[in-house]
Design an enzyme around this catalytic site. Structure first.
Site, PDB file in Angstrom:
ATOM      1  N   SER A 199       0.809  -1.220   0.000  1.00 17.78           N
ATOM      2  CA  SER A 199       0.000   0.000   0.000  1.00 17.78           C
ATOM      3  C   SER A 199       0.840   1.266   0.000  1.00 17.78           C
ATOM      4  CB  SER A 199      -0.936   0.005   1.210  1.00 17.78           C
ATOM      5  OG  SER A 199      -1.762  -1.132   1.209  1.00 17.78           O
ATOM      6  N   HIS A 246       0.666   4.574   4.416  1.00 17.06           N
ATOM      7  CA  HIS A 246      -0.061   5.241   3.344  1.00 17.06           C
ATOM      8  C   HIS A 246       0.343   6.705   3.214  1.00 17.06           C
ATOM      9  CE1 HIS A 246      -3.603   2.143   3.361  1.00 17.06           C
ATOM     10  NE2 HIS A 246      -2.406   1.578   3.286  1.00 17.06           N
TER      11      HIS A 246
END
Length: 295
Positions: A199, A246
């Site tokens: 991610s 993230h």
């Protein structure tokens, strides 16, 4: 009449197709610069190529002034602009299959600081010298939905970005973003908290894509809407997502992506890769600070 037509052609200085000399054309092959008529044009990533170049060989030495077509960021245009994206997906799938076949590999690949943590001396983790976890965790997934969502995002966002940047620059953005996300996760989470997944790197691709679309004056609303939806999931407590990875990846992707598409032509490679190096040095500094805290 034939002589008059020839004189008119000379006056206009319009060349004839190298395969069909009787057909005038103003289009040239983007690789060898030989004139080509519509019947000989082979669509390429940038412009058109002649049949010989499209097959991989020109049959003659191109003129000195001919140059390879380049992407917006200065990368070389390739026959398969999604090759690295396909390879990255294949590596993620292979690691997932390996972890499912041998679950202990998941323990060896995930990112965590120290286990056990203080007051015990670290026996494993980044603080114990296992720095490879910053890379191995980028290709590790445990749940099917996690792998599926990340690989779909990588295909949708990564493929077009690879074509726009070129392979080397695309790979630099991907790894710098993933490593920056891992460094921020290592810094801000509990030392025994494990994290894994692609991610961070994919959020970096989101950030670089937004910068690229802004550079091309494209409508940013679709990518921003997709990013907002992802951030909502990121900060949903029930999802147990490492938001640090993230955010770290997103910031790194915006910074490196900006350097890729806005670097001046004169020193383009120096600015692009120099920016990637600076982001990596900052990520390393964060990791060193955290290691000092845990040892």
């Amino acid at each position: 009449m034939e002589q008059a037509a020839g004189s008119a052609r000379d006056a206009r200085s319009v060349p004839g197709c190298y395969r069909h000399p009787d057909r005038e054309t103003g289009v040239r092959c983007t690789r060898c610069e030989r004139p080509i008529c519509p019947d000989c044009m082979v669509s390429a990533s940038v412009g058109f190529q002649c049949p010989d170049c499209a097959r991989g060989g020109t049959g003659e030495t191109p003129p000195p002034q001919a140059s390879r077509p380049r992407t917006l960021a200065g990368g070389t245009v390739t026959a398969d602009p999604r090759l690295l994206t396909k390879l990255l997906i294949a590596v993620n799938l292979a690691v997932f299959v390996a972890i499912k076949a041998r679950p202990s590999l998941g323990y060896d690949f995930v990112l965590y600081g120290a286990l056990p943590s203080k007051p015990f001396a670290p026996t494993s983790g980044v603080a114990a010298g296992e720095w490879y976890r910053f890379v191995s965790s980028m290709f590790s997934h445990e749940e099917y939905w996690h792998l599926g969502f990340n690989m779909l995002s990588l295909w949708w966002v990564g493929g077009p970005l690879e074509a726009a940047l070129g392979r080397a620059r695309y790979l630099a953005v991907y790894f710098v973003s993933g490593l920056a996300g891992g460094a921020l996760t290592y810094l801000l989470t509990a030392p025994d908290t494990a994290s894994l997944g692609a991610s961070g790197a994919i959020y970096g691709l989101f950030g670089a894509t937004a910068v690229l679309m802004r550079r091309l004056n494209y409508d940013l609303r679709p990518v921003l809407a997709l990013l907002v939806v992802n951030l909502i999931f990121t900060f949903n407590p029930s999802m147990h997502i490492a938001w640090q990875a993230h955010i770290g990846g997103l910031v790194a992707g915006v910074v490196t992506g900006y350097a890729m598409v806005h670097a001046p032509r004169e020193n383009r490679s120096l600015v692009q890769y120099g920016t990637c190096a600076v982001v990596l040095i900052l990520a390393l500094a964060l990791a060193l600070v955290r290691t000092a805290q845990l040892t």
